[in-house]
Design a protein around this motif. Structure first.
Motif, PDB file in Angstrom:
ATOM      1  N   SER A 199       0.869  -1.179   0.000  1.00 57.21           N
ATOM      2  CA  SER A 199       0.000   0.000   0.000  1.00 57.21           C
ATOM      3  C   SER A 199       0.896   1.216   0.000  1.00 57.21           C
ATOM      4  N   ARG A 200       0.443   2.249  -0.650  1.00 55.73           N
ATOM      5  CA  ARG A 200       1.201   3.487  -0.716  1.00 55.73           C
ATOM      6  C   ARG A 200       0.218   4.644  -0.615  1.00 55.73           C
ATOM      7  N   HIS A 201       0.590   5.647   0.178  1.00 58.30           N
ATOM      8  CA  HIS A 201      -0.232   6.845   0.298  1.00 58.30           C
ATOM      9  C   HIS A 201       0.354   7.922  -0.596  1.00 58.30           C
ATOM     10  N   LEU A 202      -0.407   8.301  -1.606  1.00 56.62           N
ATOM     11  CA  LEU A 202       0.007   9.338  -2.541  1.00 56.62           C
ATOM     12  C   LEU A 202      -0.765  10.595  -2.176  1.00 56.62           C
ATOM     13  N   SER A 203      -0.066  11.711  -2.092  1.00 55.25           N
ATOM     14  CA  SER A 203      -0.772  12.915  -1.654  1.00 55.25           C
ATOM     15  C   SER A 203      -0.274  14.147  -2.389  1.00 55.25           C
TER      16      SER A 203
ATOM     17  N   ARG B 242      -3.327   0.505  -3.466  1.00 58.23           N
ATOM     18  CA  ARG B 242      -2.958  -0.858  -3.062  1.00 58.23           C
ATOM     19  C   ARG B 242      -2.565  -1.671  -4.296  1.00 58.23           C
ATOM     20  N   GLN B 243      -1.603  -2.539  -4.103  1.00 58.77           N
ATOM     21  CA  GLN B 243      -1.087  -3.319  -5.225  1.00 58.77           C
ATOM     22  C   GLN B 243      -2.085  -4.362  -5.714  1.00 58.77           C
ATOM     23  N   LEU B 244      -2.784  -5.004  -4.798  1.00 58.18           N
ATOM     24  CA  LEU B 244      -3.771  -6.039  -5.127  1.00 58.18           C
ATOM     25  C   LEU B 244      -3.208  -7.056  -6.125  1.00 58.18           C
ATOM     26  N   ASN B 245      -3.793  -7.185  -7.289  1.00 62.76           N
ATOM     27  CA  ASN B 245      -3.393  -8.206  -8.261  1.00 62.76           C
ATOM     28  C   ASN B 245      -2.433  -7.696  -9.324  1.00 62.76           C
ATOM     29  N   LEU B 246      -1.756  -6.612  -9.045  1.00 61.80           N
ATOM     30  CA  LEU B 246      -0.845  -6.027 -10.025  1.00 61.80           C
ATOM     31  C   LEU B 246       0.580  -6.534  -9.840  1.00 61.80           C
ATOM     32  N   THR B 247       1.297  -6.647 -10.945  1.00 62.73           N
ATOM     33  CA  THR B 247       2.724  -6.916 -10.840  1.00 62.73           C
ATOM     34  C   THR B 247       3.401  -5.658 -10.292  1.00 62.73           C
ATOM     35  N   ASP B 248       4.643  -5.779  -9.869  1.00 59.46           N
ATOM     36  CA  ASP B 248       5.374  -4.610  -9.384  1.00 59.46           C
ATOM     37  C   ASP B 248       5.434  -3.526 -10.456  1.00 59.46           C
ATOM     38  N   GLU B 249       5.647  -3.921 -11.697  1.00 58.63           N
ATOM     39  CA  GLU B 249       5.725  -2.953 -12.804  1.00 58.63           C
ATOM     40  C   GLU B 249       4.374  -2.253 -13.020  1.00 58.63           C
ATOM     41  N   GLN B 250       3.289  -3.014 -12.987  1.00 55.95           N
ATOM     42  CA  GLN B 250       1.957  -2.427 -13.145  1.00 55.95           C
ATOM     43  C   GLN B 250       1.636  -1.482 -11.981  1.00 55.95           C
ATOM     44  N   TYR B 251       2.044  -1.883 -10.787  1.00 57.72           N
ATOM     45  CA  TYR B 251       1.803  -1.057  -9.597  1.00 57.72           C
ATOM     46  C   TYR B 251       2.541   0.274  -9.706  1.00 57.72           C
ATOM     47  N   GLU B 252       3.785   0.239 -10.144  1.00 61.42           N
ATOM     48  CA  GLU B 252       4.548   1.480 -10.316  1.00 61.42           C
ATOM     49  C   GLU B 252       3.917   2.368 -11.391  1.00 61.42           C
TER      50      GLU B 252
ATOM     51  N   ASP C 278       0.721   2.396 -12.204  1.00 64.22           N
ATOM     52  CA  ASP C 278      -0.508   2.904 -11.610  1.00 64.22           C
ATOM     53  C   ASP C 278      -0.197   4.059 -10.654  1.00 64.22           C
ATOM     54  N   ALA C 279       0.845   3.900  -9.840  1.00 70.13           N
ATOM     55  CA  ALA C 279       1.242   4.968  -8.907  1.00 70.13           C
ATOM     56  C   ALA C 279       1.627   6.229  -9.659  1.00 70.13           C
ATOM     57  N   ALA C 280       2.336   6.087 -10.757  1.00 68.06           N
ATOM     58  CA  ALA C 280       2.721   7.255 -11.565  1.00 68.06           C
ATOM     59  C   ALA C 280       1.486   7.936 -12.154  1.00 68.06           C
ATOM     60  N   ALA C 281       0.512   7.144 -12.609  1.00 69.12           N
ATOM     61  CA  ALA C 281      -0.712   7.710 -13.176  1.00 69.12           C
ATOM     62  C   ALA C 281      -1.516   8.454 -12.114  1.00 69.12           C
ATOM     63  N   VAL C 282      -1.653   7.873 -10.923  1.00 70.54           N
ATOM     64  CA  VAL C 282      -2.394   8.540  -9.843  1.00 70.54           C
ATOM     65  C   VAL C 282      -1.672   9.814  -9.431  1.00 70.54           C
ATOM     66  N   THR C 283      -0.349   9.766  -9.312  1.00 65.80           N
ATOM     67  CA  THR C 283       0.424  10.953  -8.947  1.00 65.80           C
ATOM     68  C   THR C 283       0.220  12.066  -9.972  1.00 65.80           C
ATOM     69  N   ALA C 284       0.250  11.717 -11.246  1.00 66.06           N
ATOM     70  CA  ALA C 284       0.031  12.717 -12.301  1.00 66.06           C
ATOM     71  C   ALA C 284      -1.374  13.299 -12.199  1.00 66.06           C
ATOM     72  N   ASP C 285      -2.383  12.449 -11.927  1.00 66.20           N
ATOM     73  CA  ASP C 285      -3.752  12.935 -11.771  1.00 66.20           C
ATOM     74  C   ASP C 285      -3.860  13.896 -10.588  1.00 66.20           C
ATOM     75  N   LEU C 286      -3.217  13.565  -9.478  1.00 65.19           N
ATOM     76  CA  LEU C 286      -3.269  14.444  -8.303  1.00 65.19           C
ATOM     77  C   LEU C 286      -2.596  15.781  -8.587  1.00 65.19           C
ATOM     78  N   GLU C 287      -1.535  15.767  -9.363  1.00 70.52           N
ATOM     79  CA  GLU C 287      -0.872  17.028  -9.728  1.00 70.52           C
ATOM     80  C   GLU C 287      -1.764  17.867 -10.642  1.00 70.52           C
TER      81      GLU C 287
END
Length: 130
Positions: free
Chosen positions: A3-7, A100-110, A112-121
């Motif tokens: 799990s990662r908290h993006l803010s 949360r990573q759930l059913n994602l590979t590490d690459e998919q999770y990263e 996804d995290a980049a996409a959410v971070t870009a959306d928050l920006e």
């Protein structure tokens, strides 16, 4: 499962940030990682067109606590719960999205995290425009 908290900190009143984030009509303006087209309503659900088929989203009941949790059902029927909070910050508001990573590979999770971070920006940029 990770799990990662993006803010992001937004120089706006927390209630304004929560109201904007929780309004589905605003999604195409800032949530490019999810959609760039208008969503439609189907009862309490939002229907979001994606290249892979329609996704559905449902928000937690409106509240004054800054809780903007939502559930996304993808085109396969898999439901993902996304905890989101808007809290007061000395510079305005802080929006915190738990990924949360759930059913994602590490690459998919990263990715996804980049996409959410870009959306928050993008969200921060849109809300701080005025």
């Amino acid at each position: 499962m990770q799990s990662r908290h993006l803010s992001t900190v937004i120089r706006r009143d927390p209630a304004e940030v929560a109201a904007y984030f929780g309004n589905p009509e605003n999604l195409p303006e800032w949530a490019a990682g999810l959609t760039d087209t208008a969503v439609r309503h189907d009862g309490d659900d939002l229907v979001i067109p994606t290249p892979m088929g329609d996704w559905r989203m449902r928000f937690a009941a409106p509240n004054d606590l800054g809780v903007l949790d939502h559930w996304v059902t993808d085109h396969t029927g898999q439901v993902t719960y996304n905890p989101v909070r808007v809290i007061a910050h000395p510079d305005g508001a802080e929006l915190i999205f738990t990924l949360r990573q759930l059913n994602l590979t590490d690459e998919q999770y990263e990715k996804d995290a980049a996409a959410v971070t870009a959306d928050l920006e993008r969200l921060r940029t849109v809300l701080e425009r005025d």
